[in-house]
Design a protein around this motif. Structure first.
Motif, PDB file in Angstrom:
ATOM      1  N   ASP A  92       0.761  -1.191  -0.035  1.00  0.00           N
ATOM      2  CA  ASP A  92      -0.029   0.108   0.024  1.00  0.00           C
ATOM      3  C   ASP A  92       0.935   1.099  -0.129  1.00  0.00           C
ATOM      4  O   ASP A  92       0.740   2.332  -0.630  1.00  0.00           O
ATOM      5  CB  ASP A  92      -0.775   0.041   1.206  1.00  0.00           C
ATOM      6  CG  ASP A  92      -2.139  -0.841   1.216  1.00  0.00           C
ATOM      7  OD1 ASP A  92      -2.079  -1.718  -0.001  1.00  0.00           O
ATOM      8  OD2 ASP A  92      -3.078  -0.607   2.002  1.00  0.00           O
ATOM      9  N   HIS A  93       1.873   1.336   0.934  1.00  0.00           N
ATOM     10  CA  HIS A  93       2.778   2.525   0.999  1.00  0.00           C
ATOM     11  C   HIS A  93       3.439   2.368  -0.392  1.00  0.00           C
ATOM     12  O   HIS A  93       3.731   3.643  -0.772  1.00  0.00           O
ATOM     13  CB  HIS A  93       3.755   2.219   2.027  1.00  0.00           C
ATOM     14  CG  HIS A  93       3.108   2.299   3.500  1.00  0.00           C
ATOM     15  ND1 HIS A  93       2.902   3.614   3.877  1.00  0.00           N
ATOM     16  CD2 HIS A  93       3.101   1.172   4.360  1.00  0.00           C
ATOM     17  CE1 HIS A  93       2.224   3.263   5.070  1.00  0.00           C
ATOM     18  NE2 HIS A  93       2.409   1.816   5.287  1.00  0.00           N
ATOM     19  N   ARG A  96       1.109   4.150  -2.994  1.00  0.00           N
ATOM     20  CA  ARG A  96       0.818   5.526  -2.582  1.00  0.00           C
ATOM     21  C   ARG A  96       2.019   6.445  -3.075  1.00  0.00           C
ATOM     22  O   ARG A  96       2.132   7.416  -3.648  1.00  0.00           O
ATOM     23  CB  ARG A  96       0.509   5.711  -1.252  1.00  0.00           C
ATOM     24  CG  ARG A  96      -0.892   5.723  -1.120  1.00  0.00           C
ATOM     25  CD  ARG A  96      -1.293   6.024   0.601  1.00  0.00           C
ATOM     26  NE  ARG A  96      -0.567   5.276   1.693  1.00  0.00           N
ATOM     27  CZ  ARG A  96      -1.038   4.315   2.229  1.00  0.00           C
ATOM     28  NH1 ARG A  96      -2.394   3.773   1.935  1.00  0.00           N
ATOM     29  NH2 ARG A  96      -0.553   3.696   3.140  1.00  0.00           N
ATOM     30  N   LEU A 359      10.562  -1.158   1.419  1.00  0.00           N
ATOM     31  CA  LEU A 359      10.352   0.130   1.423  1.00  0.00           C
ATOM     32  C   LEU A 359      11.618   1.185   1.644  1.00  0.00           C
ATOM     33  O   LEU A 359      12.515   0.693   2.156  1.00  0.00           O
ATOM     34  CB  LEU A 359       9.385   0.533   2.566  1.00  0.00           C
ATOM     35  CG  LEU A 359       7.928   0.138   2.639  1.00  0.00           C
ATOM     36  CD1 LEU A 359       7.230   0.357   3.891  1.00  0.00           C
ATOM     37  CD2 LEU A 359       7.100   0.421   1.484  1.00  0.00           C
ATOM     38  N   ASP A 403       0.685  10.176   2.695  1.00  0.00           N
ATOM     39  CA  ASP A 403       0.470   8.969   3.922  1.00  0.00           C
ATOM     40  C   ASP A 403       1.483   7.918   3.537  1.00  0.00           C
ATOM     41  O   ASP A 403       1.328   7.073   2.636  1.00  0.00           O
ATOM     42  CB  ASP A 403      -0.802   8.394   3.886  1.00  0.00           C
ATOM     43  CG  ASP A 403      -1.137   7.619   4.904  1.00  0.00           C
ATOM     44  OD1 ASP A 403      -0.093   7.320   5.781  1.00  0.00           O
ATOM     45  OD2 ASP A 403      -2.218   7.062   4.872  1.00  0.00           O
ATOM     46  N   PHE A 404       2.692   7.872   4.253  1.00  0.00           N
ATOM     47  CA  PHE A 404       3.682   6.703   4.067  1.00  0.00           C
ATOM     48  C   PHE A 404       4.080   6.443   5.562  1.00  0.00           C
ATOM     49  O   PHE A 404       4.185   7.290   6.315  1.00  0.00           O
ATOM     50  CB  PHE A 404       4.815   7.423   2.997  1.00  0.00           C
ATOM     51  CG  PHE A 404       5.799   6.335   2.841  1.00  0.00           C
ATOM     52  CD1 PHE A 404       5.680   5.545   1.512  1.00  0.00           C
ATOM     53  CD2 PHE A 404       6.999   6.622   3.299  1.00  0.00           C
ATOM     54  CE1 PHE A 404       6.672   4.633   1.414  1.00  0.00           C
ATOM     55  CE2 PHE A 404       8.020   5.697   2.923  1.00  0.00           C
ATOM     56  CZ  PHE A 404       7.858   4.615   1.999  1.00  0.00           C
ATOM     57  N   ALA A 405       4.881   5.418   5.466  1.00  0.00           N
ATOM     58  CA  ALA A 405       5.507   4.871   6.581  1.00  0.00           C
ATOM     59  C   ALA A 405       7.036   5.754   6.878  1.00  0.00           C
ATOM     60  O   ALA A 405       8.087   5.039   6.721  1.00  0.00           O
ATOM     61  CB  ALA A 405       5.684   3.280   6.523  1.00  0.00           C
TER      62      ALA A 405
END
Length: 409
Positions: A92-93, A96, A359, A403-405
């Protein structure tokens, strides 16, 4: 504020551009002779250039080493405790971030005149497993909401876009397709962005190798560099962005900053194309066989290049390289029969270090003036603009738009 960006790859250059746009004085350091050298295909070291890529080992008293080791270990525990983002689906990250990067790259081209270049034919994901394709269809609405631009295709639609797939009609159950963005072919984009950085006053210190980041009173005090003649240089700033890819890891570990990695092995098979009219025009990704298949132009003619990446530990415990290569050739022939000459295939392999969750590492560290924007082992041009714009906002004390880690302090 003076910001020192360590690394002039695409992540470093985009970070520098967006930092300068937010009003900072920016200095970018890199060991290559040209900024964004890898993206522009000029990364080969020149004669006489400094080649050091990691901090040299230093000798000292045993007590000093022990004390330093305890300090780094304690700092690493703190970093793991406070720097780990919430556990959410990494995919998901990535979706995005890719969507945000595309939007940022397009805005950059429109507003600043960075040339986009010709669009590529696109990327098609092939599904030969019905259950896997049903799962992808079930996730379509969710991924679309995250900004994914892939289109779901029936077998007939996939063959309509890429006629060469007619030979595998009986095995194909569906596909997805995305028109690739110009930033996925980074050379022209990188050259334009470097030009804009220079025009705006960003200073590039090329042929300078990062030797060490020196901490004092809980902050980075300065950076030690080696110039092309092997002389030691000290560089200071108010903030530092570590954007050296895999070379960031030893520097981070020396400061007690955790950067968990795992190793993967990439297998590359290149085969001459027998009939250019039968070869794929679109880059293909075989979801079940985990292959990426692209058509490339070489002085010897058009060739088919097939990439496969596996976890290094799993591969070493399983089949040897020769078996892996032959499995790739067989799978390619099953997907694209008669397209390439397998008898003249050439083989290559490479090891890569990647983050454990795949990531990129973007955000703050336990040191308040040290920031990360690094993605070891990944194709950074896919998310360079989004990552660079985000870290520039974080360094400036602004909330990221994405919106990210992000790593937290």
């Amino acid at each position: 504020m003076r910001v020192v960006v360590l690394g002039a790859g695409l992540l470093g250059v985009t970070s520098a551009y967006y930092l300068q746009q937010l009003g900072h004085e920016v200095i970018v350091v890199d060991r290559h002779a040209t900024p964004a050298a890898k993206a522009r295909g000029v990364a080969a070291a020149r004669p006489g250039a400094a080649t050091a890529t990691a901090p040299p080992k230093r000798r000292g008293k045993k007590f000093s080493k022990l004390r330093s080791g305890i300090r780094r270990g304690f700092a690493r525990l703190i970093d793991r405790a406070v720097g780990t983002p919430p556990k959410r689906d990494p995919l998901d990250h990535l979706v995005r971030l890719a969507a945000y990067s595309r939007k940022s790259a397009r805005a950059l081209g429109d507003e600043a005149g960075v040339p986009h270049g010709a669009r590529t034919a696109g990327l098609m994901n092939l599904f030969t497993d019905p259950e896997a394709f049903r799962t992808r269809m079930a996730n379509a609405t969710h991924w679309s909401g995250l900004g994914c631009e892939e289109r779901l295709l029936s077998v007939d639609e996939a063959i309509g876009l890429e006629p060469v797939l007619a030979a595998m009609r009986s095995k194909l159950v569906g596909a997805t397709y995305a028109q690739e963005d110009p930033a996925r072919d980074p050379a022209q984009f990188a050259a334009g962005l470097v030009f804009l950085c220079r025009a705006a006053g960003v200073r590039f210190m090329t042929r300078h190798t990062v030797v060490a980041l020196k901490e004092q009173d809980g902050r980075i005090d300065h950076v030690e560099l080696l110039d092309g003649a092997g002389r030691t240089i000290t560089l200071r700033g108010q903030a530092y962005v570590l954007a050296l890819g895999a070379a960031s890891v030893p520097h981070a570990e020396e400061l007690g900053i955790d950067m968990p990695l795992r190793f993967v092995r990439e297998y590359i098979v290149t085969m001459p194309i027998l009939d250019p009219a039968m070869a794929p025009r679109i880059a293909l990704r075989d979801r079940q066989g985990k292959l990426r298949i692209v058509r490339i132009e070489t002085p010897a003619g058009d060739q088919l290049r097939v990439h496969a990446i596996v976890a290094a530990g799993l591969d070493e415990e399983a089949e040897p390289d020769s078996d892996r290569f032959q499995a790739i050739v067989r799978r390619t022939e099953m997907l694209l029969p008669g397209v390439a000459d397998a008898s003249r295939a050439s083989f290559d392999t490479a090891m890569h270090a990647v983050s454990t969750n795949r990531l990129p590492m973007i955000g703050k560290t336990r040191l308040p003036n040290l920031f990360l924007n690094t993605a070891p082992g990944t194709r950074t041009w896919i998310h360079a603009c989004g990552a660079g714009k985000s870290i520039a906002r974080i360094v400036s004390g602004l909330r990221p738009e994405l919106d990210f880690a992000f790593r937290r302090p």
